[in-house]
Design an enzyme around this catalytic site. Structure first.
Site, PDB file in Angstrom:
ATOM      1  CE  LYS A 182      35.553  34.317   9.102  1.00  0.00           C
ATOM      2  NZ  LYS A 182      35.339  33.173   8.206  1.00  0.00           N
ATOM      3  CG  ASN A 183      32.836  34.702   5.945  1.00  0.00           C
ATOM      4  OD1 ASN A 183      34.012  34.399   6.150  1.00  0.00           O
ATOM      5  ND2 ASN A 183      31.823  34.119   6.574  1.00  0.00           N
ATOM      6  NE  ARG A 200      35.535  23.842   4.456  1.00  0.00           N
ATOM      7  CZ  ARG A 200      35.504  22.620   3.952  1.00  0.00           C
ATOM      8  NH1 ARG A 200      36.191  21.670   4.513  1.00  0.00           N
ATOM      9  NH2 ARG A 200      34.778  22.348   2.897  1.00  0.00           N
ATOM     10  CB  CYS A 225      36.078  21.794   8.965  1.00  0.00           C
ATOM     11  SG  CYS A 225      34.521  22.650   8.852  1.00  0.00           S
ATOM     12  NE  ARG A 277      32.254  24.547   5.831  1.00  0.00           N
ATOM     13  CZ  ARG A 277      32.875  25.652   6.212  1.00  0.00           C
ATOM     14  NH1 ARG A 277      33.669  25.631   7.264  1.00  0.00           N
ATOM     15  NH2 ARG A 277      32.698  26.791   5.568  1.00  0.00           N
ATOM     16  N   PRO A 278      31.376  19.564   1.612  1.00  0.00           N
ATOM     17  CG  PRO A 278      29.593  18.614   0.451  1.00  0.00           C
ATOM     18  CD  PRO A 278      29.990  19.126   1.806  1.00  0.00           C
ATOM     19  CB  VAL A 279      34.457  21.931  -2.648  1.00  0.00           C
ATOM     20  CG1 VAL A 279      34.712  22.702  -1.373  1.00  0.00           C
ATOM     21  CG2 VAL A 279      35.500  20.835  -2.860  1.00  0.00           C
ATOM     22  CG  ASP A 297      28.621  32.144   9.769  1.00  0.00           C
ATOM     23  OD1 ASP A 297      28.737  30.915   9.913  1.00  0.00           O
ATOM     24  OD2 ASP A 297      29.051  32.761   8.769  1.00  0.00           O
ATOM     25  CB  ILE A 348      23.700  25.847   7.030  1.00  0.00           C
ATOM     26  CG1 ILE A 348      22.594  26.885   6.811  1.00  0.00           C
ATOM     27  CG2 ILE A 348      24.816  26.011   5.993  1.00  0.00           C
ATOM     28  CD1 ILE A 348      22.013  26.944   5.419  1.00  0.00           C
ATOM     29  NE  ARG A 382      40.181  30.078  10.856  1.00  0.00           N
ATOM     30  CZ  ARG A 382      39.684  29.068  10.197  1.00  0.00           C
ATOM     31  NH1 ARG A 382      39.502  27.920  10.799  1.00  0.00           N
ATOM     32  NH2 ARG A 382      39.380  29.168   8.927  1.00  0.00           N
TER      33      ARG A 382
END
Ligand code: EPU
Length: 421
Positions: free
Chosen positions: A22-23, A92, A116, A121-123, A309, A331, A401
């Site tokens: 997925k990622n 996201r 979330c 989880r900043p960007v 994960d 994390i 998902r």
């Protein structure tokens, strides 16, 4: 809303084919925005997040055609530069359109992702990196509004960017932006995850000039345009790890097909520590467990360290392992939502800040539990597979998902999982 009903304590035996990651698939689908030619992608998993990405790309004007796990994307006529809140709030990773749109078209408007279930989880690193490349960026009504106006030829300018902390999608966003920037971009403290390397390899096939993938420093020499390409998405190491832990927890024997052990060393290392036999024969890894599990201490970190994960899945394993263990999450600040649900199934876990102490040796019991995020949900499935009796997991849309055909794959190897509405 769908639920899963799982009857536990069945040994899992047989073969499981691991899907595309997925990622890796998400950024690579989005990389189609960088060229007006066709990008043909194979081994794309069928997942809710992939559908959301297709919706987002179609809304921007990308033409998409699909046959089973192959997707062809053509971003010739992009007529919209706006990723709306409705899509960004469900996924996201939508933030990944920011770099490609800005570098090819000189403008983008992307809803700012909120916090979330697993953390804030900043960007900021995505935004600061693009600003360092000359973009003008402001936040307007909850959206990131970015433009290259005023720059020569409206092109981003290559520069040196140091990302701190190391960020997976941040590296991917800036890597994609750098491909069409003017001059050389140096990305320091880059993420080294196999999914980032897979994106980079696809970009190279599209004509990008990239050096240093899989190391701390990625260098990109910008080009004027990228071409079409064909690429097959790498296997999902987290899906593979999840099935491996399932075999470990159910005294199972499983062949995970389509994997590469060197991309999941930290996971295999911990499985060995837990007392599981691992036979690696190229693209198949056999996992054999006699059900006697040692507890394993886990500390998450950026690749090649142990992946966040897989933290929840190993927490489930530790609840039934013979002894005490510690799991430290480095994390995301709130990635222990599964703990309370595992406790409802009979686990003994105490959380102190970012560390969970697990007193193992428990026989878990079926219960009604609630999925809270993707990997937390996976840990509940694993707990349910090893538990006595019936577990009902609610809110399983999180699983859809990120895990392709989850109950089908598990049932084929001997599990008893039903999906009910
Ligand atoms: N961070 C910042 N500022 C930023 C960006 C990140 O402080 O601008 C921090 C985050 O808050 C976090 C750390 O950096 O503490 C690492 O986060 P990262 O940016 O690497 O996470 P991400 O790119 O948002 C991806 C995966 C996640 C996975 C993490 C870590 C995708 C689409 N998502 O997220 O996958 O957990 O990397 O490996 O690739 C999942 O699949 O279940 C999942 C959550």
């Amino acid at each position: 809303m769908d639920k899963l009903i799982i009857n536990g304590q069945r040994e899992l035996h047989g073969d499981v084919c691991i899907s595309g990651a997925k990622n890796a698939a998400l950024p690579i689908l989005i990389a189609s925005l960088l060229s007006e030619e066709e990008l043909k992608l194979k081994n794309v998993p069928s997942l809710f997040d992939i559908k959301t990405t297709e919706l987002l790309l179609s809304a921007l004007g990308v033409e998409i055609s699909k046959t089973s796990s192959t997707i062809i994307l053509k971003a010739k006529k992009i007529n919209n530069f706006n990723a709306p809140y409705d899509l960004v709030k469900t996924m996201r990773a939508s933030i990944l359109v920011l770099g490609p749109l800005l570098s090819r078209f000189g403008k983008a408007r992307v809803s700012l992702p909120g916090g979330c279930a697993i953390g804030s989880r900043p960007v900021g690193i995505h935004i600061e990196g693009l600003e360092a490349m000359g973009a003008q960026i402001k936040i307007e009504n909850g959206d990131i509004v970015a433009s290259t106006q005023g720059l020569s030829e409206n092109r981003l300018i290559g520069t040196e960017i140091e990302m701190n902390p190391v960020t997976v999608t941040g590296t991917e966003n800036l890597l994609m932006a750098a491909c069409l920037a003017k001059g050389k971009t140096t990305l320091k403290n880059s993420a080294k995850e196999p999914e980032v390397i897979d994106l980079g390899n696809c970009l190279i096939k599209m004509g990008a000039i990239i050096k240093g993938l899989g190391t701390d420093i990625i260098e990109v020499e910008g080009v004027e345009e990228l071409n079409g390409a064909e690429h097959s998405i790498i296997f999902d190491r987290i899906e593979a790890g999840t099935y491996m832990v399932a075999a470990a927890m159910t005294s199972g024997e499983l062949n995970c097909i389509g994997v590469e052990s060197d991309k999941m060393s930290s996971i295999l290392y911990k499985l060995k520590d837990a007392g599981v036999e691992i036979i690696d024969s190229g693209d198949v890894i056999k996992i054999k467990s006699n059900g006697k599990l040692n507890p394993v201490n886990i500390e998450t970190g950026a690749y090649p360290n142990f992946p966040t994960d897989m933290q929840a899945q190993f927490m489930a394993l530790n609840t039934i392992a013979n002894g005490n263990s510690k799991v430290k999450e480095n994390i995301f600040e709130n990635r222990f939502m599964h703990v309370q649900e595992l406790i409802r199934m009979g686990a003994d876990i105490k959380v102190n800040q970012n560390t969970a102490i697990i007193s193992g040796g428990k026989i878990l019991e079926g219960a009604n539990v609630m999925a809270t995020d993707l990997r937390a949900s996976a840990s509940l499935v694993l707990a349910a597979l090893s538990a006595k009796g019936e577990t009902i997991i609610d809110r399983i849309y999180h699983l859809d998902r990120g895990y392709e055909n989850l109950e089908k794959k598990f049932n084929q190897i001997g599990a008893n999982i039903k999906r009910v509405n």
